[in-house]
Design a protein around this motif. Sequence first.
Motif, PDB file in Angstrom:
ATOM      1  N   ALA A 191       0.789  -0.976  -0.216  1.00 14.10           N
ATOM      2  CA  ALA A 191      -0.079  -0.005   0.147  1.00 14.10           C
ATOM      3  C   ALA A 191       0.939   1.149   0.068  1.00 14.10           C
ATOM      4  N   PRO A 192       1.149   1.979  -1.260  1.00 13.02           N
ATOM      5  CA  PRO A 192       1.903   3.152  -1.090  1.00 13.02           C
ATOM      6  C   PRO A 192       1.355   4.233   0.039  1.00 13.02           C
ATOM      7  N   THR A 193       2.279   4.872   0.593  1.00  6.92           N
ATOM      8  CA  THR A 193       1.609   5.375   2.046  1.00  6.92           C
ATOM      9  C   THR A 193       2.515   6.692   1.982  1.00  6.92           C
ATOM     10  N   PRO A 194       1.850   7.839   1.873  1.00  7.55           N
ATOM     11  CA  PRO A 194       2.240   9.177   1.896  1.00  7.55           C
ATOM     12  C   PRO A 194       2.983   9.405   3.263  1.00  7.55           C
ATOM     13  N   ALA A 195       4.245   9.952   3.336  1.00  9.60           N
ATOM     14  CA  ALA A 195       4.782  10.494   4.306  1.00  9.60           C
ATOM     15  C   ALA A 195       4.170  11.502   5.437  1.00  9.60           C
ATOM     16  N   ALA A 196       3.483  12.254   4.561  1.00 12.60           N
ATOM     17  CA  ALA A 196       2.408  13.136   5.309  1.00 12.60           C
ATOM     18  C   ALA A 196       1.484  12.420   6.190  1.00 12.60           C
ATOM     19  N   LEU A 197       0.829  11.308   5.675  1.00 11.57           N
ATOM     20  CA  LEU A 197      -0.014  10.421   6.493  1.00 11.57           C
ATOM     21  C   LEU A 197       0.763   9.899   7.708  1.00 11.57           C
ATOM     22  N   VAL A 198       2.140   9.151   7.725  1.00 10.86           N
ATOM     23  CA  VAL A 198       2.550   8.848   8.624  1.00 10.86           C
ATOM     24  C   VAL A 198       3.110   9.986   9.895  1.00 10.86           C
ATOM     25  N   ALA A 199       3.328  10.978   9.365  1.00  5.39           N
ATOM     26  CA  ALA A 199       3.627  12.143  10.190  1.00  5.39           C
ATOM     27  C   ALA A 199       2.472  12.768  10.913  1.00  5.39           C
ATOM     28  N   THR A 200       1.259  12.782  10.320  1.00  3.99           N
ATOM     29  CA  THR A 200      -0.024  13.111  10.881  1.00  3.99           C
ATOM     30  C   THR A 200      -0.263  12.101  12.023  1.00  3.99           C
ATOM     31  N   VAL A 201      -0.415  10.900  11.750  1.00  2.00           N
ATOM     32  CA  VAL A 201      -0.612  10.239  12.517  1.00  2.00           C
ATOM     33  C   VAL A 201       0.022   9.862  13.829  1.00  2.00           C
ATOM     34  N   SER A 202       1.445  10.112  13.390  1.00  3.47           N
ATOM     35  CA  SER A 202       2.369   9.890  14.484  1.00  3.47           C
ATOM     36  C   SER A 202       2.361  11.275  15.559  1.00  3.47           C
ATOM     37  N   LEU A 203       1.847  12.385  15.117  1.00  4.82           N
ATOM     38  CA  LEU A 203       1.784  13.321  15.940  1.00  4.82           C
ATOM     39  C   LEU A 203       0.403  13.110  16.935  1.00  4.82           C
ATOM     40  N   ARG A 204      -0.580  12.614  16.489  1.00  4.42           N
ATOM     41  CA  ARG A 204      -1.520  12.181  17.175  1.00  4.42           C
ATOM     42  C   ARG A 204      -1.219  11.087  18.421  1.00  4.42           C
TER      43      ARG A 204
END
Length: 302
Positions: A191-204
């Motif tokens: 599943a191609p995963t944007p770095a922006a998604l990883v960062a946003t979830v990480s912050l939460r």
Amino acid sequence: MSDLLPAPAGPWLLLGSSGQIGSALLPLLKAAGYLVVAPSRQELDLRDLRALAIYLSDLQPAGILNAAAYTTVDRAESEPAPAWTLNAELPALLAAYATQQQIRLLHYSSDYVYGDDSGQWLDEQQPLAPQSVYARSKAAGDQAVLAANANALILRTSWVYAADGQNFLCTMLRLMRQQAQLQIVADQIGAPTPAALVATVSLRLLAAPVSGVLNLASRGSCSWYQFAKAILDLARQQGVSGLCCQHISEIPSSVWPAPARRPLNSRLNVTAMEQLLGERLPDWQQGLQQTFQQWLALQATS
């Protein structure tokens, strides 16, 4: 999950800030009120673990985010030492320090540690079967972190990409302006995963008492061939200039030999993550649409 809690006092150490996840994470942390120290490679050579130990002692961070990794997968087969230092020994040092100081540690891992070819969805309890030096070094790092720090959080991601840098999206868009025909592997699924998604979830997740291992990837799955086709379709729809690619052929991994073996299956089960967040993660197609728009914006300003 509740809204973000106030950022803790004191500096947070972000390693790997020039990489895809780190560069996406840094502005989000600052916007959320975190005091972030993100040393460059010139300021701190992460291969020098003694220097890192001194740096930690001087900085005394309130938390650590380790987005640093040795990711040159094929080169690691002939040069295993730097891969082992950055992917295994470095996380072990960070985990031990975080335990000693009783601070948070967020460490990023990879779908490669599962080493799976079965085609099943992989949950966090899947036995590890790494198939390359890179994968074994990442798996060793995960195991060292978990052994040294019961409160650490490990996020396993897959097929991370962004609107700039060295990644599949940017490589494909460059090649599609250079070659009329492309051959892309069709038997590796993820599943191609944007770095922006990883960062946003990480912050939460930093605002919650979460520990252990969690998969983090876009929903759905595709092959690299299907990903490339989707990129070409978007480029045509958006009228990207200079496109000369007329056809993409699907090939098996065996036709594109590489020193390091890639897992055929990188389908990460993200049910545990979605239950924690209280919402569905976006599909990979949605992430591609958003990241492609970011790529277009960057092209317009370059």
